[in-house]
Design a protein around this motif. Sequence first.
Motif, PDB file in Angstrom:
ATOM      1  N   LYS A  67       0.834  -1.210   0.000  1.00 21.33           N
ATOM      2  CA  LYS A  67       0.000   0.000   0.000  1.00 21.33           C
ATOM      3  C   LYS A  67       0.869   1.260   0.000  1.00 21.33           C
ATOM      4  O   LYS A  67       0.549   2.240  -0.688  1.00 21.33           O
ATOM      5  N   ASP A  68       1.996   1.225   0.736  1.00 28.76           N
ATOM      6  CA  ASP A  68       2.883   2.403   0.787  1.00 28.76           C
ATOM      7  C   ASP A  68       3.388   2.757  -0.615  1.00 28.76           C
ATOM      8  O   ASP A  68       3.459   3.930  -0.986  1.00 28.76           O
ATOM      9  N   VAL A  69       3.759   1.721  -1.378  1.00 22.54           N
ATOM     10  CA  VAL A  69       4.273   1.977  -2.735  1.00 22.54           C
ATOM     11  C   VAL A  69       3.156   2.475  -3.635  1.00 22.54           C
ATOM     12  O   VAL A  69       3.348   3.410  -4.429  1.00 22.54           O
ATOM     13  N   MET A  70       1.964   1.885  -3.502  1.00 21.07           N
ATOM     14  CA  MET A  70       0.845   2.354  -4.324  1.00 21.07           C
ATOM     15  C   MET A  70       0.523   3.813  -3.983  1.00 21.07           C
ATOM     16  O   MET A  70       0.239   4.613  -4.882  1.00 21.07           O
ATOM     17  N   ASP A  71       0.625   4.167  -2.699  1.00 15.34           N
ATOM     18  CA  ASP A  71       0.328   5.551  -2.295  1.00 15.34           C
ATOM     19  C   ASP A  71       1.283   6.551  -2.947  1.00 15.34           C
ATOM     20  O   ASP A  71       0.862   7.583  -3.448  1.00 15.34           O
ATOM     21  N   VAL A  72       2.598   6.226  -2.969  1.00 13.76           N
ATOM     22  CA  VAL A  72       3.551   7.200  -3.511  1.00 13.76           C
ATOM     23  C   VAL A  72       3.579   7.192  -5.042  1.00 13.76           C
ATOM     24  O   VAL A  72       4.250   8.025  -5.655  1.00 13.76           O
ATOM     25  N   THR A  73       2.844   6.252  -5.641  1.00 11.22           N
ATOM     26  CA  THR A  73       2.764   6.258  -7.113  1.00 11.22           C
ATOM     27  C   THR A  73       1.354   6.613  -7.579  1.00 11.22           C
ATOM     28  O   THR A  73       0.965   6.297  -8.705  1.00 11.22           O
ATOM     29  N   GLY A  74       0.597   7.249  -6.703  1.00 10.24           N
ATOM     30  CA  GLY A  74      -0.745   7.693  -7.080  1.00 10.24           C
ATOM     31  C   GLY A  74      -1.679   6.542  -7.420  1.00 10.24           C
ATOM     32  O   GLY A  74      -2.594   6.684  -8.222  1.00 10.24           O
ATOM     33  N   GLY A  75      -1.411   5.379  -6.812  1.00 11.92           N
ATOM     34  CA  GLY A  75      -2.278   4.219  -7.032  1.00 11.92           C
ATOM     35  C   GLY A  75      -1.957   3.433  -8.290  1.00 11.92           C
ATOM     36  O   GLY A  75      -2.605   2.429  -8.593  1.00 11.92           O
ATOM     37  N   ARG A  76      -0.939   3.851  -9.038  1.00 13.45           N
ATOM     38  CA  ARG A  76      -0.639   3.226 -10.331  1.00 13.45           C
ATOM     39  C   ARG A  76       0.321   2.038 -10.203  1.00 13.45           C
ATOM     40  O   ARG A  76       0.289   1.094 -10.985  1.00 13.45           O
ATOM     41  N   GLY A  77       1.217   2.096  -9.229  1.00 16.59           N
ATOM     42  CA  GLY A  77       2.215   1.038  -9.099  1.00 16.59           C
ATOM     43  C   GLY A  77       3.457   1.338  -9.915  1.00 16.59           C
ATOM     44  O   GLY A  77       3.623   2.445 -10.439  1.00 16.59           O
ATOM     45  N   CYS A  78       4.328   0.334 -10.045  1.00 14.99           N
ATOM     46  CA  CYS A  78       5.634   0.537 -10.674  1.00 14.99           C
ATOM     47  C   CYS A  78       5.752  -0.309 -11.949  1.00 14.99           C
ATOM     48  O   CYS A  78       5.351  -1.463 -11.975  1.00 14.99           O
ATOM     49  N   ASP A  79       6.328   0.298 -12.980  1.00 15.73           N
ATOM     50  CA  ASP A  79       6.492  -0.401 -14.258  1.00 15.73           C
ATOM     51  C   ASP A  79       7.500  -1.536 -14.134  1.00 15.73           C
ATOM     52  O   ASP A  79       7.369  -2.571 -14.776  1.00 15.73           O
ATOM     53  N   VAL A  80       8.527  -1.285 -13.317  1.00 14.01           N
ATOM     54  CA  VAL A  80       9.558  -2.309 -13.098  1.00 14.01           C
ATOM     55  C   VAL A  80       9.779  -2.455 -11.596  1.00 14.01           C
ATOM     56  O   VAL A  80       9.923  -1.455 -10.889  1.00 14.01           O
ATOM     57  N   VAL A  81       9.786  -3.683 -11.122  1.00 14.42           N
ATOM     58  CA  VAL A  81      10.078  -3.964  -9.715  1.00 14.42           C
ATOM     59  C   VAL A  81      11.325  -4.845  -9.665  1.00 14.42           C
ATOM     60  O   VAL A  81      11.349  -5.931 -10.243  1.00 14.42           O
ATOM     61  N   LEU A  82      12.371  -4.342  -9.021  1.00 11.05           N
ATOM     62  CA  LEU A  82      13.594  -5.132  -8.839  1.00 11.05           C
ATOM     63  C   LEU A  82      13.516  -5.802  -7.487  1.00 11.05           C
ATOM     64  O   LEU A  82      13.592  -5.142  -6.445  1.00 11.05           O
ATOM     65  N   GLU A  83      13.383  -7.114  -7.478  1.00  2.56           N
ATOM     66  CA  GLU A  83      13.244  -7.858  -6.216  1.00  2.56           C
ATOM     67  C   GLU A  83      14.616  -8.349  -5.766  1.00  2.56           C
ATOM     68  O   GLU A  83      15.074  -9.408  -6.190  1.00  2.56           O
ATOM     69  N   ASN A  84      15.269  -7.564  -4.925  1.00  6.39           N
ATOM     70  CA  ASN A  84      16.609  -7.906  -4.443  1.00  6.39           C
ATOM     71  C   ASN A  84      16.578  -8.675  -3.126  1.00  6.39           C
ATOM     72  O   ASN A  84      17.618  -9.101  -2.645  1.00  6.39           O
ATOM     73  N   VAL A  85      15.406  -8.801  -2.516  1.00  5.22           N
ATOM     74  CA  VAL A  85      15.308  -9.442  -1.197  1.00  5.22           C
ATOM     75  C   VAL A  85      14.888 -10.904  -1.343  1.00  5.22           C
ATOM     76  O   VAL A  85      15.466 -11.795  -0.731  1.00  5.22           O
ATOM     77  N   GLY A  86      13.877 -11.133  -2.184  1.00 12.06           N
ATOM     78  CA  GLY A  86      13.456 -12.504  -2.440  1.00 12.06           C
ATOM     79  C   GLY A  86      12.093 -12.821  -1.860  1.00 12.06           C
ATOM     80  O   GLY A  86      11.221 -11.952  -1.758  1.00 12.06           O
ATOM     81  N   ALA A  87      11.922 -14.063  -1.451  1.00 13.34           N
ATOM     82  CA  ALA A  87      10.606 -14.554  -1.041  1.00 13.34           C
ATOM     83  C   ALA A  87       9.993 -13.724   0.084  1.00 13.34           C
ATOM     84  O   ALA A  87       8.777 -13.529   0.129  1.00 13.34           O
ATOM     85  N   ALA A  88      10.849 -13.203   0.976  1.00 12.57           N
ATOM     86  CA  ALA A  88      10.324 -12.472   2.129  1.00 12.57           C
ATOM     87  C   ALA A  88       9.565 -11.215   1.715  1.00 12.57           C
ATOM     88  O   ALA A  88       8.669 -10.770   2.429  1.00 12.57           O
TER      89      ALA A  88
END
Length: 351
Positions: free
Chosen positions: A228-249
Amino acid sequence: MKAVVAQETGPPSVMTWTDAEPPKPAPDECVVKVEACGACMHEVLVRRGDRAQGTGFPIIPGHEVVGEVVEIGADVVDFAAGDRVVANQRQRVCGKCRECRMGRETRCPRKVFLGDIGLNGGYAELVAVSDGSLVKVPAGLTSPHVAIASCAIGTQLNALRDVARLELGETVLVTGAGGGVGLHAIQLAKAMGARVVAQTTSRNKVEAVREAGADEIVLVERGADYGKDVMDVTGGRGCDVVLENVGAASFASSVKTVALHGRLVLVGEVQKTPPRVEADLVGWRGRDISIRSAASTTRRQLEDVLTLMERGVVTPVVTDVLPMSQAPRAHQILESGSATGRILLVPDSAG
Ligand SMILES: [Zn+2]
Ligand SMILES: [Zn+2]
């Protein structure tokens, strides 16, 4: 020569700075006098015996090498003694298989990593590397920080440019943004004209994340859902690219933030045996998203990183430089997860 030798699996103390047999070059190899070698989580996994492929002991760890060629094998034509070179993580790829021929040598079935499965690596005064895994360092790059060009920066270039195909003006989420790879991902994404949302769980890494160029910082408790925090800072649109550096967690949170037609790229996995994650197929299909993965760096990508470093587009972030005799201390820092940026080891004999 002197080298850090791990005699067996175990705690950091199994590694000692001691005498070791100097390498002799195979026909396609160069012997490199090590100037610096990055310390990486990969070596922690090797030392603990946590690599799925197994490991042979005793071993000299390390794959993030910069140094000077001091001896060449009989078939080497592209390098000569005196060349300053950086290694591309691997001791060799075959150069002949389908993957190698297609410029996808990171998946060469005959690839062998430096400092892994019985092959000695760069925590040493000397290391042997095949000519196919070496790149000459541009004259303008004099810092030993160039050692991390392949692992910490090239992998993120691979993920952002060649796997996610990031476009000018898109929005990127970088997870684990305060770590040694995340900080470079932020720099690269900014250079590619993206707006960057950086997720971190460490308050004391926020400043470094901001300095790297993040436009938005999402600071959350470890394990908390930040969708929700990420959706809030992107005006509800989300991100075109998500780099998952952490993994399953963090995957469950991350995948919620992928925008319509977005791409999530799996890069890192911090857990030894990560839990299974749930797949919301209906939700994913409704957004036409792609889930892909990226591993390590091709020689072309490494060359491109060096060019970007030379132009000042990306700057390696190194927080500690330690003598190799303190390799156990370097591993303790890595295992604590407290480092902002990367750690370099230099041979004690270098002064
Ligand atoms: Zn590495
Ligand atoms: Zn191959």
